[in-house]
Motif scaffolding. Structure first.
Motif, PDB file in Angstrom:
ATOM      1  N   TYR A  27       0.804  -1.215   0.000  1.00 45.36           N
ATOM      2  CA  TYR A  27       0.000   0.000   0.000  1.00 45.36           C
ATOM      3  C   TYR A  27       0.839   1.268   0.000  1.00 45.36           C
ATOM      4  CZ  TYR A  27      -3.256  -3.644   1.174  1.00 45.36           C
ATOM      5  OH  TYR A  27      -3.981  -4.799   1.151  1.00 45.36           O
ATOM      6  N   HIS A  28       2.150   1.113  -0.101  1.00 44.94           N
ATOM      7  CA  HIS A  28       3.056   2.269  -0.129  1.00 44.94           C
ATOM      8  C   HIS A  28       3.618   2.442  -1.531  1.00 44.94           C
ATOM      9  CE1 HIS A  28       3.053   2.711   4.218  1.00 44.94           C
ATOM     10  NE2 HIS A  28       3.217   1.405   4.324  1.00 44.94           N
ATOM     11  N   PRO A  29       3.923   3.679  -1.913  1.00 42.55           N
ATOM     12  CA  PRO A  29       4.575   3.880  -3.214  1.00 42.55           C
ATOM     13  C   PRO A  29       5.974   3.259  -3.186  1.00 42.55           C
ATOM     14  CG  PRO A  29       4.470   5.940  -1.986  1.00 42.55           C
ATOM     15  CD  PRO A  29       3.698   4.936  -1.198  1.00 42.55           C
ATOM     16  N   GLU A  30       6.466   2.838  -4.359  1.00 41.40           N
ATOM     17  CA  GLU A  30       7.808   2.273  -4.421  1.00 41.40           C
ATOM     18  C   GLU A  30       8.824   3.336  -4.038  1.00 41.40           C
ATOM     19  OE1 GLU A  30       8.772   0.202  -7.981  1.00 41.40           O
ATOM     20  OE2 GLU A  30       7.185  -1.274  -7.696  1.00 41.40           O
ATOM     21  N   ALA A  31       9.744   2.950  -3.164  1.00 38.96           N
ATOM     22  CA  ALA A  31      10.738   3.898  -2.665  1.00 38.96           C
ATOM     23  C   ALA A  31      11.984   3.932  -3.535  1.00 38.96           C
ATOM     24  CB  ALA A  31      11.119   3.554  -1.231  1.00 38.96           C
ATOM     25  N   LYS A  46       6.518  11.732   3.049  1.00 37.46           N
ATOM     26  CA  LYS A  46       5.909  11.899   4.370  1.00 37.46           C
ATOM     27  C   LYS A  46       4.879  13.008   4.229  1.00 37.46           C
ATOM     28  CE  LYS A  46       9.726  10.350   7.229  1.00 37.46           C
ATOM     29  NZ  LYS A  46      10.655  10.672   8.306  1.00 37.46           N
ATOM     30  N   GLY A  47       3.632  12.596   4.305  1.00 37.93           N
ATOM     31  CA  GLY A  47       2.568  13.585   4.101  1.00 37.93           C
ATOM     32  C   GLY A  47       2.594  14.096   2.683  1.00 37.93           C
ATOM     33  N   LYS A  48       2.733  15.421   2.531  1.00 38.51           N
ATOM     34  CA  LYS A  48       2.787  16.028   1.200  1.00 38.51           C
ATOM     35  C   LYS A  48       4.217  16.238   0.707  1.00 38.51           C
ATOM     36  CE  LYS A  48      -1.578  18.440   1.828  1.00 38.51           C
ATOM     37  NZ  LYS A  48      -2.261  19.733   1.871  1.00 38.51           N
ATOM     38  N   ASP A  49       5.185  15.962   1.574  1.00 39.92           N
ATOM     39  CA  ASP A  49       6.589  16.193   1.228  1.00 39.92           C
ATOM     40  C   ASP A  49       7.242  14.916   0.706  1.00 39.92           C
ATOM     41  OD1 ASP A  49       6.400  18.836   2.136  1.00 39.92           O
ATOM     42  OD2 ASP A  49       6.859  18.230   4.198  1.00 39.92           O
ATOM     43  N   THR A  50       8.023  15.062  -0.355  1.00 31.56           N
ATOM     44  CA  THR A  50       8.787  13.946  -0.905  1.00 31.56           C
ATOM     45  C   THR A  50      10.251  14.338  -0.969  1.00 31.56           C
ATOM     46  OG1 THR A  50       6.922  13.177  -2.240  1.00 31.56           O
ATOM     47  CG2 THR A  50       9.108  12.429  -2.893  1.00 31.56           C
ATOM     48  N   LYS A  51      11.080  13.501  -0.383  1.00 26.71           N
ATOM     49  CA  LYS A  51      12.525  13.719  -0.402  1.00 26.71           C
ATOM     50  C   LYS A  51      13.127  12.696  -1.363  1.00 26.71           C
ATOM     51  CE  LYS A  51      16.531  13.591   2.674  1.00 26.71           C
ATOM     52  NZ  LYS A  51      16.991  13.306   4.038  1.00 26.71           N
ATOM     53  N   THR A  52      13.959  13.154  -2.297  1.00 19.43           N
ATOM     54  CA  THR A  52      14.536  12.276  -3.307  1.00 19.43           C
ATOM     55  C   THR A  52      16.053  12.367  -3.285  1.00 19.43           C
ATOM     56  OG1 THR A  52      12.603  12.541  -4.719  1.00 19.43           O
ATOM     57  CG2 THR A  52      14.597  11.746  -5.776  1.00 19.43           C
TER      58      THR A  52
END
Length: 199
Positions: A27-31, A46-52
């Motif tokens: 149920y999680h997006p691929e990391a 995390k929430g609306k923030d995405t760290k790449t």
């Protein structure tokens, strides 16, 4: 040549799992995403923030890469060096469920009619052993080659002989310069792939 090759294999989400952590991952997006043959992108949301972050390695494999491709790109050169007298090590590392056992062992034919036990999903171990046995056979007219198998587990500070009659006990080990000695290590002669499977 002295060289360390570092490869990353990104496994797909697992089907038909019962482990709660692995069930939840569906149920999680691929990391982790393979960008190209040497680059992987890690994304954490995390929430609306995405760290790449982007990382480079000698090789990056994903769900579309075959066991044969992983073997040829990561291990074949080490085996060729070992057959010329050099020391070679292939090591897997990762958390539980990350695909180490699949990469190293994979699967074999359940009821082969001959020594042809390999499948497209067979892992590194039997592919290495097959190539060593072929090498020994091609040199049989010039040299007597004995192929043996030993299996150890290194976990925390303990080293265990997994082929021993008492595999739960630790094994004696000493280091002499660059040489590691395990005088009581169990060795099993291997003349065909089936010998390793039956060990």
């Amino acid at each position: 040549k002295n060289r360390v090759v570092v490869a990353v294999r990104v496994r797909p989400k697992l089907e038909n799992v019962t482990n709660a952590t692995q069930v939840a991952e569906r149920y999680h997006p691929e990391a982790a995403t393979r960008v190209n043959e040497t680059t992987v992108r890690l994304s954490e949301t995390k929430g609306k923030d995405t760290k790449t972050n982007v990382f480079s390695f000698d090789h990056v494999f994903d769900r579309d890469c075959s066991q044969q491709e992983v073997y040829e790109d990561t291990t074949l050169e080490a085996i060729d060096a070992a057959l010329q007298g050099c020391n070679a090590t292939v090591m897997t590392y990762g958390q539980t469920g990350s695909g180490k056992t699949y990469t190293v062992l994979g699967s074999v034919k359940s009821n082969p009619l001959s020594d042809d036990v390999l499948t497209p999903d067979t892992g590194l171990f039997l592919r290495v052993l097959r190539d060593i046995l072929v090498f020994a056979e091609t040199r049989s007219a010039d040299a007597h080659t004995v192929v043996c198998l030993s299996v150890i587990e290194i976990y925390l500070e303990s080293v265990r002989d997994l082929l021993s009659d008492t595999p739960g006990e630790g094994i004696k080990m000493s280091i002499d310069g660059e040489n590691v000695r395990m005088p009581d290590l169990t060795y099993i002669p291997i003349t065909q792939l089936r010998d390793a499977i039956d060990a």
